[in-house]
Design a protein around this motif. Structure first.
Motif, mmCIF file in Angstrom:
data_model
loop_
_atom_site.group_PDB
_atom_site.id
_atom_site.type_symbol
_atom_site.label_atom_id
_atom_site.label_comp_id
_atom_site.label_asym_id
_atom_site.label_seq_id
_atom_site.Cartn_x
_atom_site.Cartn_y
_atom_site.Cartn_z
ATOM 1 N N MET B 1 0.851 -1.205 0.000
ATOM 2 C CA MET B 1 0.000 0.000 0.000
ATOM 3 C C MET B 1 0.879 1.245 0.000
ATOM 4 S SD MET B 1 -1.207 0.030 4.041
ATOM 5 C CE MET B 1 -1.247 -1.763 4.199
ATOM 6 N N ARG B 2 0.294 2.371 -0.479
ATOM 7 C CA ARG B 2 1.045 3.615 -0.480
ATOM 8 C C ARG B 2 0.856 4.335 0.859
ATOM 9 N NH1 ARG B 2 -0.327 5.992 -6.315
ATOM 10 N NH2 ARG B 2 0.503 7.865 -5.289
ATOM 11 N N GLY B 4 -0.429 7.051 1.759
ATOM 12 C CA GLY B 4 -1.757 7.601 2.045
ATOM 13 C C GLY B 4 -2.678 6.549 2.647
ATOM 14 N N GLU B 5 -2.598 5.341 2.116
ATOM 15 C CA GLU B 5 -3.448 4.272 2.637
ATOM 16 C C GLU B 5 -2.984 3.860 4.041
ATOM 17 O OE1 GLU B 5 -3.781 0.938 -0.033
ATOM 18 O OE2 GLU B 5 -4.990 -0.196 1.410
ATOM 19 N N LEU B 6 -1.650 3.801 4.224
ATOM 20 C CA LEU B 6 -1.099 3.493 5.552
ATOM 21 C C LEU B 6 -1.609 4.520 6.573
ATOM 22 C CD1 LEU B 6 0.900 1.817 7.308
ATOM 23 C CD2 LEU B 6 2.691 3.409 6.605
ATOM 24 N N SER B 7 -1.660 5.768 6.153
ATOM 25 C CA SER B 7 -2.130 6.838 7.031
ATOM 26 C C SER B 7 -3.615 6.655 7.356
ATOM 27 C CB SER B 7 -1.882 8.193 6.349
ATOM 28 O OG SER B 7 -2.556 9.217 7.046
ATOM 29 N N ARG B 8 -4.429 6.354 6.335
ATOM 30 C CA ARG B 8 -5.867 6.158 6.582
ATOM 31 C C ARG B 8 -6.109 4.958 7.490
ATOM 32 N NH1 ARG B 8 -6.087 7.759 1.394
ATOM 33 N NH2 ARG B 8 -6.040 5.645 0.568
ATOM 34 N N GLU B 9 -5.363 3.883 7.240
ATOM 35 C CA GLU B 9 -5.542 2.629 7.983
ATOM 36 C C GLU B 9 -5.236 2.804 9.474
ATOM 37 O OE1 GLU B 9 -6.305 -1.531 8.099
ATOM 38 O OE2 GLU B 9 -6.558 -0.110 6.443
ATOM 39 N N SER B 38 6.374 1.570 -0.930
ATOM 40 C CA SER B 38 5.240 0.694 -0.680
ATOM 41 C C SER B 38 5.340 0.109 0.727
ATOM 42 C CB SER B 38 5.239 -0.413 -1.735
ATOM 43 O OG SER B 38 4.399 -1.463 -1.333
ATOM 44 N N ASP B 40 3.459 -2.395 3.952
ATOM 45 C CA ASP B 40 2.618 -3.588 4.102
ATOM 46 C C ASP B 40 2.054 -3.692 5.516
ATOM 47 O OD1 ASP B 40 4.614 -4.552 5.748
ATOM 48 O OD2 ASP B 40 5.622 -5.619 4.120
ATOM 49 N N ASP B 41 1.438 -4.829 5.809
ATOM 50 C CA ASP B 41 0.770 -4.996 7.106
ATOM 51 C C ASP B 41 1.719 -4.851 8.299
ATOM 52 O OD1 ASP B 41 -1.655 -5.301 5.974
ATOM 53 O OD2 ASP B 41 -1.711 -7.492 6.089
#
Lengths: 231, 231
Positions: B1-2, B4-9, B38, B40-41
């Motif tokens: 994930m990028r 931005g997604e890490l931030s939202r998550e 990139s 990851d979890d």
């Protein structure tokens, strides 16, 4: 005494003492001349209280101000003033982790299960839910399984705390005892918990390593390590 | 994930994520182009761990860095790595109140009395002595009388903690479990202690006030308030 002596007596620097007076934490000294004030033992004690709440209890200046306001307030109902003081010293929730609704239900269940007279939306119930949700978020959700061990231990601590407060309980000093007992008591509890960890860990892991067993496995299976069970 | 997604998550702002990477708390993402990484979890989990240690545990960035260094270190001896982690999360004593030599003796006596395998100069023993000396400095020295109640409660908590750590104890996750259990466990314990206070206080003081007795006196003498004794 003059401010220099107050500073020597308490180890608090003069500019800091002046700051506490400006911030309303410490009553001003009695003016003996236009630019000289006199302080007494009540100032020494109050300064030690302020520093204890900050240095040992980790409270901020603004929380100390709120707490001392409750301590100083002419009480209407003891229970109400205690509530105000307890509210001030309850850590406020900063960020809400995922999964809170379910964890809140678990906390409410625990309160019911133990028969505690506590509103399920009490700030400390919320703080507990945040901590447990944080455990979940990092993959340690099973920590919830030992929450009842914590609750039983805390019933014992709370009974001792209340008895101690009761022995101190001139109504005058009651709120202060509760605040001090709660804030400094947290520090005492945290320190003693770590000492008990050292003991339990020394017994378990040194045994496991001496015996040549894999450390993790030894700990996992050694359910009745001496000194950790049954006390 | 990028990012931005890490931030939202995780609810952590992008500049903060970048700051944690620069400070060495969070591993950098895998570069997929010269200016894009990139994640990851494992980054999601690590960020939640960092935020939990800070927001719930109250640790500073520098202490989190030290703690994570211990968590990440390829372990020599489990006991040694645990020691390093525990040292990092033990609050350092800021100021030394008066009367420390005598209080230190009292703490050493308690450790002996309980048969704990703990060096009497352990940092947590020192932290305990500072807290008890602070109680003394503000005229609440009798708090020392209930230290054994705290110790017994903590033996129970430590046994539950160690059993929990044992259940998690892939050696890999062991140090992390200990750190997380110690830091977040303090927050759990503090929250539950306050809930237990509310319950004990509601039972005692409401009774005293309903019965028309002086609130302080009622609390002082009601030695066997329902629900606080004998659990």
């Amino acid at each position: 005494m003059r401010i220099g002596e107050l500073s020597r007596e308490t180890g608090v620097a003069i500019p800091t003492i002046k700051y506490y007076v400006r911030e309303g934490l410490l009553p001003a000294g009695r003016l003996t001349s236009p630019n000289q004030a006199s302080y007494d033992d009540s100032h020494v004690r109050r300064l030690r209280l302020i520093r204890g709440l900050m240095d040992v209890g980790g409270l901020s200046v603004s929380v100390v101000r709120e707490v001392l306001a409750a301590v100083d307030s002419p009480e209407e109902s003891v229970h109400k003033v205690l509530g105000a003081a307890q509210h001030a010293i309850t850590p406020q929730v900063v960020a809400e982790p995922e999964g809170m609704p379910e964890v809140r239900r678990k906390v409410a269940e625990m309160i019911r299960r133990r028969g505690w007279q506590v509103e399920p939306d009490h700030p400390s119930a919320e703080a507990l839910a945040v901590a447990l949700a944080t455990f979940r978020g990092i993959g340690h959700g099973e920590f919830e399984e030992i929450v009842d061990d914590y609750a039983e231990a805390c019933e014992r601590v709370a009974a001792a705390d209340l008895a101690w407060v009761g022995r101190n309980a001139e109504v005058d000093g009651l709120v202060e005892s509760v605040v001090v007992g709660t804030v400094l008591g947290d520090a005492v509890l945290s320190a003693i918990r770590r000492l008990a960890h050292v003991d339990a860990s020394a017994r378990r892991f040194e045994e496991a390593e001496d015996g040549g067993a894999a450390p993790g496995a030894g700990a996992a299976e050694g359910g009745a390590a001496p000194g950790t069970g049954g006390r």
